[in-house]
Design a protein around this motif. Structure first.
Motif, short mmCIF file in Angstrom:
data_model
loop_
_atom_site.label_atom_id
_atom_site.label_comp_id
_atom_site.label_asym_id
_atom_site.label_seq_id
_atom_site.Cartn_x
_atom_site.Cartn_y
_atom_site.Cartn_z
N MET A 8 9.68 4.65 9.86
CA MET A 8 8.56 5.51 9.44
C MET A 8 7.77 5.95 10.68
O MET A 8 6.55 5.90 10.69
CB MET A 8 7.65 4.76 8.46
CG MET A 8 8.27 4.49 7.12
SD MET A 8 7.10 3.84 5.89
CE MET A 8 6.77 2.20 6.54
N THR A 9 8.45 6.39 11.71
CA THR A 9 7.77 6.65 12.99
C THR A 9 7.09 8.01 13.07
O THR A 9 6.38 8.28 14.04
CB THR A 9 8.77 6.52 14.16
OG1 THR A 9 9.88 7.38 13.94
CG2 THR A 9 9.26 5.08 14.28
N ASN A 10 7.28 8.90 12.10
CA ASN A 10 6.52 10.15 12.09
C ASN A 10 5.05 9.81 11.83
O ASN A 10 4.72 9.16 10.83
CB ASN A 10 7.05 11.10 11.03
CG ASN A 10 8.40 11.69 11.38
OD1 ASN A 10 8.75 11.80 12.55
ND2 ASN A 10 9.17 12.07 10.37
N ASN A 11 4.16 10.28 12.71
CA ASN A 11 2.78 9.83 12.61
C ASN A 11 1.81 10.75 13.33
O ASN A 11 2.21 11.55 14.19
CB ASN A 11 2.66 8.42 13.21
CG ASN A 11 2.68 8.44 14.73
OD1 ASN A 11 1.63 8.42 15.39
ND2 ASN A 11 3.88 8.50 15.31
N TYR A 12 0.52 10.60 12.98
CA TYR A 12 -0.59 11.25 13.67
C TYR A 12 -1.59 10.18 14.10
O TYR A 12 -2.20 9.52 13.25
CB TYR A 12 -1.27 12.30 12.78
CG TYR A 12 -0.44 13.53 12.60
CD1 TYR A 12 -0.52 14.60 13.47
CD2 TYR A 12 0.49 13.60 11.55
CE1 TYR A 12 0.28 15.72 13.32
CE2 TYR A 12 1.29 14.72 11.39
CZ TYR A 12 1.18 15.77 12.28
OH TYR A 12 1.98 16.88 12.12
N ALA A 55 0.81 -1.21 0.00
CA ALA A 55 0.00 0.00 0.00
C ALA A 55 0.85 1.27 0.00
O ALA A 55 0.54 2.24 -0.70
CB ALA A 55 -0.94 0.01 1.20
N PHE A 56 1.94 1.28 0.79
CA PHE A 56 2.73 2.52 0.88
C PHE A 56 4.19 2.29 1.25
O PHE A 56 5.05 3.12 0.97
CB PHE A 56 2.12 3.48 1.91
CG PHE A 56 1.94 2.91 3.29
CD1 PHE A 56 2.98 2.92 4.21
CD2 PHE A 56 0.73 2.36 3.68
CE1 PHE A 56 2.82 2.39 5.48
CE2 PHE A 56 0.56 1.82 4.96
CZ PHE A 56 1.62 1.84 5.85
N GLY A 57 4.51 1.16 1.88
CA GLY A 57 5.87 0.95 2.35
C GLY A 57 6.91 0.95 1.25
O GLY A 57 8.05 1.40 1.45
N TYR A 58 6.51 0.48 0.05
CA TYR A 58 7.44 0.45 -1.08
C TYR A 58 7.94 1.84 -1.46
O TYR A 58 9.02 1.98 -2.03
CB TYR A 58 6.76 -0.21 -2.30
CG TYR A 58 5.78 0.70 -3.00
CD1 TYR A 58 6.19 1.48 -4.08
CD2 TYR A 58 4.46 0.81 -2.56
CE1 TYR A 58 5.30 2.34 -4.71
CE2 TYR A 58 3.58 1.66 -3.18
CZ TYR A 58 4.00 2.42 -4.26
OH TYR A 58 3.12 3.28 -4.87
N LEU A 59 7.15 2.87 -1.16
CA LEU A 59 7.57 4.23 -1.50
C LEU A 59 8.88 4.60 -0.81
O LEU A 59 9.71 5.32 -1.37
CB LEU A 59 6.48 5.23 -1.12
CG LEU A 59 5.21 5.19 -1.97
CD1 LEU A 59 4.09 5.95 -1.28
CD2 LEU A 59 5.48 5.76 -3.35
N LYS A 60 9.05 4.08 0.41
CA LYS A 60 10.29 4.34 1.14
C LYS A 60 11.38 3.33 0.77
O LYS A 60 12.52 3.70 0.51
CB LYS A 60 10.03 4.32 2.65
CG LYS A 60 11.24 4.75 3.47
CD LYS A 60 10.89 4.92 4.93
CE LYS A 60 12.07 5.44 5.72
NZ LYS A 60 12.46 6.81 5.32
N SER A 61 11.02 2.05 0.74
CA SER A 61 12.04 1.03 0.51
C SER A 61 12.59 1.04 -0.91
O SER A 61 13.78 0.78 -1.13
CB SER A 61 11.47 -0.36 0.84
OG SER A 61 10.38 -0.67 -0.01
N GLU A 62 11.74 1.34 -1.90
CA GLU A 62 12.17 1.31 -3.30
C GLU A 62 12.54 2.68 -3.85
O GLU A 62 13.43 2.79 -4.69
CB GLU A 62 11.07 0.69 -4.17
CG GLU A 62 10.76 -0.76 -3.85
CD GLU A 62 9.69 -1.34 -4.76
OE1 GLU A 62 9.54 -0.83 -5.90
OE2 GLU A 62 9.00 -2.28 -4.33
N PHE A 63 11.86 3.73 -3.38
CA PHE A 63 12.03 5.05 -3.97
C PHE A 63 12.55 6.10 -3.00
O PHE A 63 12.70 7.26 -3.36
CB PHE A 63 10.72 5.52 -4.59
CG PHE A 63 10.23 4.66 -5.72
CD1 PHE A 63 10.88 4.66 -6.94
CD2 PHE A 63 9.13 3.84 -5.55
CE1 PHE A 63 10.43 3.87 -7.98
CE2 PHE A 63 8.68 3.04 -6.59
CZ PHE A 63 9.33 3.05 -7.81
#
Length: 358
Positions: A301-305, A261-269
């Motif tokens: 990815m600990t920045n969160n709301y 859903a979204f994790g690949y945005l950090k790991s791949e890009f």
């Protein structure tokens, strides 16, 4: 493209601050240190009361005291386009301010000014989130198909109205198929361009939510199809069984779901990510929340709301219990573990089941 949430939010800080992104990490432009955002949503401005929840229960200082005590350094404040564009001078009913006489006779926008001032004194940032078009509905897209009062133009004009009021608070983080009427990717890029052009001297961040109620970012095989802009942050939303009753709670399945859903945005890009919404009911979602917090720590990815401060959210409850005073003990532990990255393994991270919360 699935269902959308209105997809832009803006994070302000009263003191002058600017940001930059490098290999998916957000840095303070002055100190060149990574930025840590431990945030929580405080809703109400998007509702028909047009006021933060709980101001009839406690003085506003009570809630800010909770934030300080528990290391929460940012507040996400949802609002509606209806309020900003059509009812800017709205005066809230005094009954919703009964514990805050200092706010009596103020307009809603003046109360938001007051929140900014108090947050600034405590070094707390504010994320403004265009959560709804009007107080009755969350649109599937950034405009209304049924109501021509809410268009792409009024979406942008509402943001301009707020930014013109608050843009001097320069430490601002902003949050929000080739068919321009439904193309999330195209509209997001256009909005980013418009904001960066109009407010070109500001180094704030632009947070963009995904499709399917903010949960998913379409996976692009070509890096050039990623959203453009030096200050773009992806801001997914995710919930457990309190929102999705059939959710598979197997940790391996959950990790795969979030990766896709979204994790690949950090790991791949190497894209920057701030989780825009997550939470749950401790009676139902303790396992899910624990696994998700562990996932965030392991993937940096600990920045969160967290959703939400007050307990009157129908589906996932709040950080405060129903007495509006006591902290939910399990959520307190969860956020502490996330804040201090206190996990080494699944066994050491998952919370023990307790009476009333299992």
């Amino acid at each position: 493209m699935g269902k959308f949430k209105v997809l832009l939010s803006l994070l302000f800080r009263v003191f002058v601050m600017s940001y930059y992104i490098k290999t998916g990490i957000i840095y303070d432009n002055k100190t060149h240190q990574p930025v840590s955002i431990q945030g929580i949503s405080w809703f109400g401005f998007e509702s028909d009361t047009v006021i933060l929840g709980g101001l009839d229960k406690h003085p506003i200082s009570f809630y800010f005291g909770i934030l300080q005590k528990h290391g929460i350094n940012s507040i996400r404040i949802p609002f509606s386009q209806e309020w900003i564009y059509y009812n800017y001078d709205f005066q809230p009913d005094p009954q919703y301010l009964s514990s805050n006489p200092i706010l009596k006779n103020k307009k809603s926008i003046e109360i938001l000014d007051y929140v900014f001032d108090m947050a600034g004194e405590l070094n707390i940032t504010i994320l403004l989130d265009m959560h709804r078009l009007n107080y009755k509905e969350i649109s599937q897209i950034w405009y209304s198909i049924e109501n021509n009062r809410y268009t792409s133009d009024t979406f942008l004009e509402s943001w301009y109205k707020l930014l013109d009021r608050y843009h001097q608070n320069e430490n601002l983080i902003t949050y929000g198929d080739n068919n321009p009427n439904t193309d999330w990717f195209r509209f997001s890029n256009q909005t980013i361009l418009y904001l960066n052009t109009k407010y070109r001297h500001h180094n704030w961040l632009i947070l963009v939510q995904g499709i399917n109620w903010g949960r998913i970012f379409p996976k692009y095989n070509n890096k050039t199809l990623l959203l453009s802009g030096r200050n773009v942050v992806y801001s997914p939303h995710t919930y457990g069984r309190s929102v999705t009753p059939t959710m598979n709670l197997d940790p391996h399945a959950l990790y795969a779901l979030w990766d896709q859903a979204f994790g690949y945005l950090k790991s791949e890009f190497q894209q920057a990510i701030i989780i825009g919404e997550w939470g749950g009911r401790t009676s139902l979602d303790t396992l899910w929340m624990s696994v998700f917090a562990k996932y965030l720590v392991e993937n940096n990815m600990t920045n969160n709301y967290f959703w939400s401060l007050t307990p009157n959210s129908d589906d996932v409850d709040g950080f405060l219990l129903n007495d509006w005073t006591t902290i939910d003990p399990i959520k307190k532990i969860l956020l502490q573990n996330l804040q201090f990255r206190m996990t080494k393994s699944m066994d050491s991270f998952l919370l023990p089941r307790k009476s009333g919360y299992d």
